[in-house]
Design a protein around this motif. Structure first.
Motif, PDB file in Angstrom:
ATOM      1  N   PRO A  88       0.806  -1.235   0.000  1.00  0.00           N
ATOM      2  CA  PRO A  88       0.000   0.000   0.000  1.00  0.00           C
ATOM      3  C   PRO A  88       0.836   1.281   0.000  1.00  0.00           C
ATOM      4  N   LEU A  89       1.977   1.271   0.704  1.00  0.00           N
ATOM      5  CA  LEU A  89       2.817   2.467   0.731  1.00  0.00           C
ATOM      6  C   LEU A  89       3.446   2.715  -0.639  1.00  0.00           C
ATOM      7  N   GLU A  90       3.977   1.658  -1.240  1.00  0.00           N
ATOM      8  CA  GLU A  90       4.573   1.799  -2.572  1.00  0.00           C
ATOM      9  C   GLU A  90       3.514   2.147  -3.606  1.00  0.00           C
ATOM     10  N   ALA A  91       2.286   1.658  -3.391  1.00  0.00           N
ATOM     11  CA  ALA A  91       1.191   1.986  -4.322  1.00  0.00           C
ATOM     12  C   ALA A  91       0.902   3.478  -4.292  1.00  0.00           C
ATOM     13  N   LEU A  92       0.990   4.100  -3.116  1.00  0.00           N
ATOM     14  CA  LEU A  92       0.789   5.547  -3.019  1.00  0.00           C
ATOM     15  C   LEU A  92       1.877   6.290  -3.790  1.00  0.00           C
ATOM     16  N   ILE A  93       3.107   5.817  -3.688  1.00  0.00           N
ATOM     17  CA  ILE A  93       4.212   6.461  -4.405  1.00  0.00           C
ATOM     18  C   ILE A  93       4.043   6.266  -5.913  1.00  0.00           C
ATOM     19  N   GLU A  94       3.670   5.061  -6.322  1.00  0.00           N
ATOM     20  CA  GLU A  94       3.402   4.811  -7.744  1.00  0.00           C
ATOM     21  C   GLU A  94       2.265   5.703  -8.246  1.00  0.00           C
ATOM     22  N   GLY A  95       1.250   5.851  -7.409  1.00  0.00           N
ATOM     23  CA  GLY A  95       0.121   6.692  -7.794  1.00  0.00           C
ATOM     24  C   GLY A  95       0.521   8.135  -7.984  1.00  0.00           C
ATOM     25  N   SER A 160      -6.559  15.950   1.382  1.00  0.00           N
ATOM     26  CA  SER A 160      -6.536  17.317   0.876  1.00  0.00           C
ATOM     27  C   SER A 160      -5.115  17.880   0.837  1.00  0.00           C
ATOM     28  N   LEU A 161      -4.347  17.629   1.888  1.00  0.00           N
ATOM     29  CA  LEU A 161      -2.990  18.168   1.954  1.00  0.00           C
ATOM     30  C   LEU A 161      -2.063  17.505   0.945  1.00  0.00           C
ATOM     31  N   LEU A 162      -2.161  16.188   0.815  1.00  0.00           N
ATOM     32  CA  LEU A 162      -1.314  15.502  -0.166  1.00  0.00           C
ATOM     33  C   LEU A 162      -1.714  15.880  -1.590  1.00  0.00           C
ATOM     34  N   ALA A 181      13.233  15.708  -9.250  1.00  0.00           N
ATOM     35  CA  ALA A 181      13.382  16.264  -7.903  1.00  0.00           C
ATOM     36  C   ALA A 181      12.035  16.323  -7.196  1.00  0.00           C
ATOM     37  N   TYR A 182      11.000  16.694  -7.906  1.00  0.00           N
ATOM     38  CA  TYR A 182       9.677  16.741  -7.287  1.00  0.00           C
ATOM     39  C   TYR A 182       9.158  15.345  -6.984  1.00  0.00           C
ATOM     40  N   SER A 187       7.840  11.401  -2.901  1.00  0.00           N
ATOM     41  CA  SER A 187       8.101  10.079  -2.346  1.00  0.00           C
ATOM     42  C   SER A 187       8.528  10.174  -0.889  1.00  0.00           C
ATOM     43  N   ALA A 188       9.414  11.128  -0.575  1.00  0.00           N
ATOM     44  CA  ALA A 188       9.858  11.316   0.810  1.00  0.00           C
ATOM     45  C   ALA A 188       8.694  11.733   1.702  1.00  0.00           C
ATOM     46  N   LEU A 189       7.810  12.558   1.164  1.00  0.00           N
ATOM     47  CA  LEU A 189       6.639  13.013   1.925  1.00  0.00           C
ATOM     48  C   LEU A 189       5.752  11.831   2.283  1.00  0.00           C
ATOM     49  N   ILE A 190       5.520  10.950   1.315  1.00  0.00           N
ATOM     50  CA  ILE A 190       4.660   9.789   1.559  1.00  0.00           C
ATOM     51  C   ILE A 190       5.341   8.806   2.506  1.00  0.00           C
ATOM     52  N   ARG A 191       6.633   8.565   2.299  1.00  0.00           N
ATOM     53  CA  ARG A 191       7.354   7.636   3.179  1.00  0.00           C
ATOM     54  C   ARG A 191       7.393   8.160   4.616  1.00  0.00           C
ATOM     55  N   GLY A 192       7.302   9.459   4.778  1.00  0.00           N
ATOM     56  CA  GLY A 192       7.273  10.033   6.118  1.00  0.00           C
ATOM     57  C   GLY A 192       6.021   9.663   6.889  1.00  0.00           C
ATOM     58  N   LEU A 193       5.003   9.141   6.181  1.00  0.00           N
ATOM     59  CA  LEU A 193       3.777   8.695   6.848  1.00  0.00           C
ATOM     60  C   LEU A 193       3.871   7.268   7.339  1.00  0.00           C
ATOM     61  N   ALA A 194       4.979   6.574   7.043  1.00  0.00           N
ATOM     62  CA  ALA A 194       5.109   5.172   7.394  1.00  0.00           C
ATOM     63  C   ALA A 194       4.854   4.946   8.870  1.00  0.00           C
ATOM     64  N   ALA A 195       4.103   3.904   9.156  1.00  0.00           N
ATOM     65  CA  ALA A 195       3.750   3.601  10.538  1.00  0.00           C
ATOM     66  C   ALA A 195       4.974   3.133  11.297  1.00  0.00           C
ATOM     67  N   GLY A 196       5.018   3.453  12.573  1.00  0.00           N
ATOM     68  CA  GLY A 196       6.100   2.999  13.436  1.00  0.00           C
ATOM     69  C   GLY A 196       5.752   3.303  14.867  1.00  0.00           C
ATOM     70  N   GLU A 197       6.466   2.735  15.757  1.00  0.00           N
ATOM     71  CA  GLU A 197       6.153   2.902  17.174  1.00  0.00           C
ATOM     72  C   GLU A 197       6.186   4.390  17.543  1.00  0.00           C
ATOM     73  N   GLY A 198       5.142   4.829  18.182  1.00  0.00           N
ATOM     74  CA  GLY A 198       5.089   6.218  18.639  1.00  0.00           C
ATOM     75  C   GLY A 198       4.761   7.223  17.566  1.00  0.00           C
TER      76      GLY A 198
END
Length: 202
Positions: A88-95, A160-162, A181-182, A187-198
């Motif tokens: 799902p995360l890579e699908a967002l980047i592909e999208g 809305s923000l994305l 570059a964009y 891609s970095a913006l989306i990867r920053g949403l990756a789930a993780g502890e805390g």
């Protein structure tokens, strides 16, 4: 003996007329801008009559709305067509990449992101986006959230923000900015949403 072609229904003929008007209007709106294009030019380019135009559309603005709706639908279709990954995360980047590629069609960025809000208003364009491109983004974010791939963030504001970030990237690339570059930035913006502890947002 020449085989007789099947006769088209009234509905088929009506749809063909509508498509011709939308196609001719799009071409002229891109070549000359909405403001500089008159309805006589549109019907002439479509090979139709003013009566045909006003049978299908109330006025030039209504025809522009149909053009914008078609462009937004085409963008969404191209995004969905390019989906190849199960992650799902890579699908967002592909999208996101597919969105920028789709927006690269000549005139599309101006029609949807500049002329659209100016001609129809922000609220009307938001409704169009929500039926098409924003829908695909929202669905992708919802799937990634449900899979636990990205952190829990309120879905509508995040969509809305994305979407705004994607639109800004499309405008910058249209103006000559470095597309790669964009893409990296998004891609970095989306990867920053990756789930993780805390990382959950309340």
């Amino acid at each position: 003996m020449q085989q007789e072609r099947p006769r088209r229904s009234n509905r088929e003929r009506s749809q063909e007329t509508r498509e011709k008007l939308i196609e001719a209007a799009r071409r002229l709106f891109v070549e000359k801008t909405y403001a500089e294009t008159g309805t006589p030019e549109i019907v002439r380019a479509a090979g139709l009559t003013r009566g045909a135009l006003y049978h299908h559309f109330e006025d030039k603005q209504a025809l522009f709305r149909a053009v914008a709706e078609q462009e937004a639908a085409d963008v969404a279709a191209e995004i969905e067509l390019h989906g190849t990954t199960e992650d799902p995360l890579e699908a967002l980047i592909e999208g996101g990449d597919a969105f920028l590629e789709a927006m690269g069609r000549s005139g599309r960025t101006r029609l949807l992101l500049l002329d659209g809000p100016a001609v129809l208003g922000r609220a009307a364009m938001d409704e169009i986006y929500d039926r098409h491109g924003n829908r695909t983004l929202r669905d992708g974010l919802a799937e990634a959230t449900q899979a636990g791939t990205i952190r829990q963030v309120p879905l509508e504001p995040l969509t809305s923000l994305l979407a705004a970030a994607f639109d800004r990237a499309a405008l910058a690339i249209e103006a000559g900015a470095d597309a790669d570059a964009y893409r990296l930035g998004l891609s970095a913006l989306i990867r920053g949403l990756a789930a993780g502890e805390g990382k959950n947002v309340s």
